[in-house]
Structure formats: structure tokens, C-alpha cells
Design a protein around this motif. Structure first.
Motif, short mmCIF file in Angstrom:
data_model
loop_
_atom_site.label_atom_id
_atom_site.label_comp_id
_atom_site.label_asym_id
_atom_site.label_seq_id
_atom_site.Cartn_x
_atom_site.Cartn_y
_atom_site.Cartn_z
N GLN A 134 0.73 -1.11 0.05
CA GLN A 134 0.09 0.00 0.11
C GLN A 134 1.10 1.54 -0.72
O GLN A 134 0.73 2.17 -0.44
N GLU A 135 2.13 1.25 0.68
CA GLU A 135 2.90 2.11 0.65
C GLU A 135 3.27 2.52 -0.59
O GLU A 135 3.60 3.31 -1.19
N ARG A 136 4.09 1.42 -1.05
CA ARG A 136 4.22 1.22 -2.12
C ARG A 136 3.51 2.35 -3.20
O ARG A 136 3.88 2.82 -4.28
N LEU A 137 2.40 1.79 -3.98
CA LEU A 137 0.83 2.03 -4.54
C LEU A 137 1.33 3.88 -4.46
O LEU A 137 0.62 4.22 -5.08
N THR A 138 0.60 3.89 -3.32
CA THR A 138 0.93 5.66 -2.75
C THR A 138 1.60 6.13 -3.17
O THR A 138 0.95 7.36 -3.98
N GLU A 139 3.14 5.78 -3.16
CA GLU A 139 4.64 7.12 -3.58
C GLU A 139 4.22 6.91 -5.41
O GLU A 139 4.35 7.80 -5.52
N GLN A 140 3.50 5.83 -5.63
CA GLN A 140 4.18 5.42 -7.40
C GLN A 140 3.20 6.53 -7.89
O GLN A 140 2.98 6.90 -8.67
N PHE A 144 4.09 9.41 -9.96
CA PHE A 144 4.01 9.82 -11.41
C PHE A 144 3.10 11.25 -11.71
O PHE A 144 4.26 12.25 -12.86
N LEU A 145 2.51 11.70 -10.87
CA LEU A 145 2.19 12.67 -11.11
C LEU A 145 2.45 14.68 -11.57
O LEU A 145 2.33 15.12 -11.55
N ASP A 146 3.55 14.06 -10.44
CA ASP A 146 4.58 14.57 -10.20
C ASP A 146 5.64 15.21 -11.79
O ASP A 146 5.69 16.36 -11.25
N GLU A 147 6.12 13.21 -11.25
CA GLU A 147 6.79 13.56 -12.50
C GLU A 147 5.99 14.80 -13.78
O GLU A 147 7.03 15.01 -15.09
#
Ligand SMILES: [Zn+2]
Length: 204
Positions: A134-140, A144-147
Motif C-alpha cells: 500500500q505504501e508503494r502504491l501511494t508513492e507511485q 507519477f503525477l509529480d513527474e
């Protein structure tokens, strides 16, 4: 049957041969659990059904490392917060291979680029359709949106129930795991609070 593990290169295999290979292993698990597909009609075809289901719920693995989500120029010069909340999702715990599921809430404050609103659920789905944390999903999703959009800021909150927590181990039915990822101006408390206030409205 050979006892040595078979070294498969999944990307070299056709969909059908992957399905057959996974089904053979699932069938082996069924037998090792002491079940007999020959005498229980309900187990007939379970090996292939499970294999098919894996290929479906892990289909994000085939789609590459980044989703194909196109952004647009922010011609309206919209500079307030964009929120897509209560997005349902299903994923699979990478540690236990059982589901975790819940809702994602995605907010960003645009700069020069925006993304179609229907793309935000697709983005969450893209990263959810694979063995995940869940942590990785949130970060990904946040990264993505940030980049991709280079926005003023992004915040992603995910609330989920994990069947590996509810069905086994500590057995805590209904426990909710909440994770968040923050980029840019969402590090400021006032911005974060605006998002969280808008999220909490659903309870009123
Ligand atoms: Zn787990």
C-alpha cells in the motif's frame, strides 16, 4: 516431475503457455494441501481459473513501468486544488498474495499541465494491478503525477482493508490502513488541511 525449480522467463512465453505453467503449479498446491480434484467436482478447473485470475489481477505487470496517461496544457489557467476522491480500487498484497482494497483520494494543484479526471482512477488501477505494498502504491501514484504534470503539489491518501490482516495473523476485521504521499505545496499545513477538510465532508 523434476524437483528442480523451472527457470521461466515470463516475458518470452505466450499468454497460453504462461497460463498452463501457472495452472500446473496451482494444481500442485491444491494436491499438496491434501485436496483431490479427481473426487471433488468443485475443484475441477480451479487450477486454470486461479491462473487466469492471476493474469487478470496482475495485468499491470504487462503494461510496463509507466502508465500511458496523456496530459494537456492548462488553458483555463486553473490554479486551485483538483480532487478525485473515494476512488475504489483492488490490489494484492505482495507479502501474502491476498487482496487489499479500499479507496484512494488524489489531489493536485496544477501548474502548466492538467490531466483528464477519468485518468486518475486509471492511474490508481495501473499500479494496483500487480503484487503491491500500500505504501508503494501511494508513492507511485504521487510520483507519477509529480513527474508528469510538474504541478505545484500532489497529495495521495489511500485507505484500505488488508485480508492478510483480517483473515490471518492478528485477525483484526475492519482495521483500516491509511497511507499518504505528499509532494510540493502539500507540505504546507494549510494546503494539506484544505484537502483533508474536503475529504471529510463525505461524513457529514
Ligand atoms: Zn499481507
Amino acid at each position: 516431475m523434476n524437483d528442480a525449480p523451472v527457470k521461466l522467463e515470463p516475458r518470452d512465453l505466450t499468454e497460453e503457455s504462461r497460463l498452463n505453467a501457472i495452472a500446473a503449479h496451482v494444481g500442485e498446491i491444491i494436491r499438496l494441501l491434501g485436496l483431490d480434484p479427481a473426487t471433488d467436482i468443485n475443484l475441477e478447473g480451479t487450477d486454470r481459473r486461479v491462473a487466469k485470475m492471476y493474469l487478470e489481477i496482475f495485468s499491470g505487470l504487462n503494461e510496463g513501468l509507466r502508465p500511458e496517461i496523456t496530459s494537456f496544457a492548462n488553458e483555463e489557467r486553473y490554479t486551485s486544488m483538483v480532487i478525485e476522491r473515494d476512488i475504489p480500487f483492488y490490489s494484492t498484497c505482495v507479502h501474502h498474495f491476498v487482496p487489499f482494497h479500499g479507496h484512494g483520494h488524489i489531489a493536485y494543484i496544477p501548474n502548466g499541465k492538467i490531466v483528464g479526471l477519468s485518468k486518475l482512477p486509471r492511474l490508481l488501477d495501473f499500479y494496483a494491478r500487480r503484487p503491491q505494498l500500500q505504501e508503494r502504491l501511494t508513492e507511485q501514484v504521487a510520483s507519477f503525477l509529480d513527474e508528469e504534470l510538474k504541478p505545484k503539489g500532489v497529495m495521495v491518501v489511500i485507505e484500505a482493508r488488508h485480508l492478510c490482516v483480517e483473515m490471518r495473523g492478528v485477525k483484526k476485521p475492519g482495521a483500516l490502513t491509511v497511507t499518504s504521499a505528499i509532494r510540493g505545496v502539500f507540505q504546507e499545513k494549510a494546503v494539506r488541511d484544505e484537502f483533508l477538510t474536503l475529504l471529510n465532508r463525505r461524513n457529514q
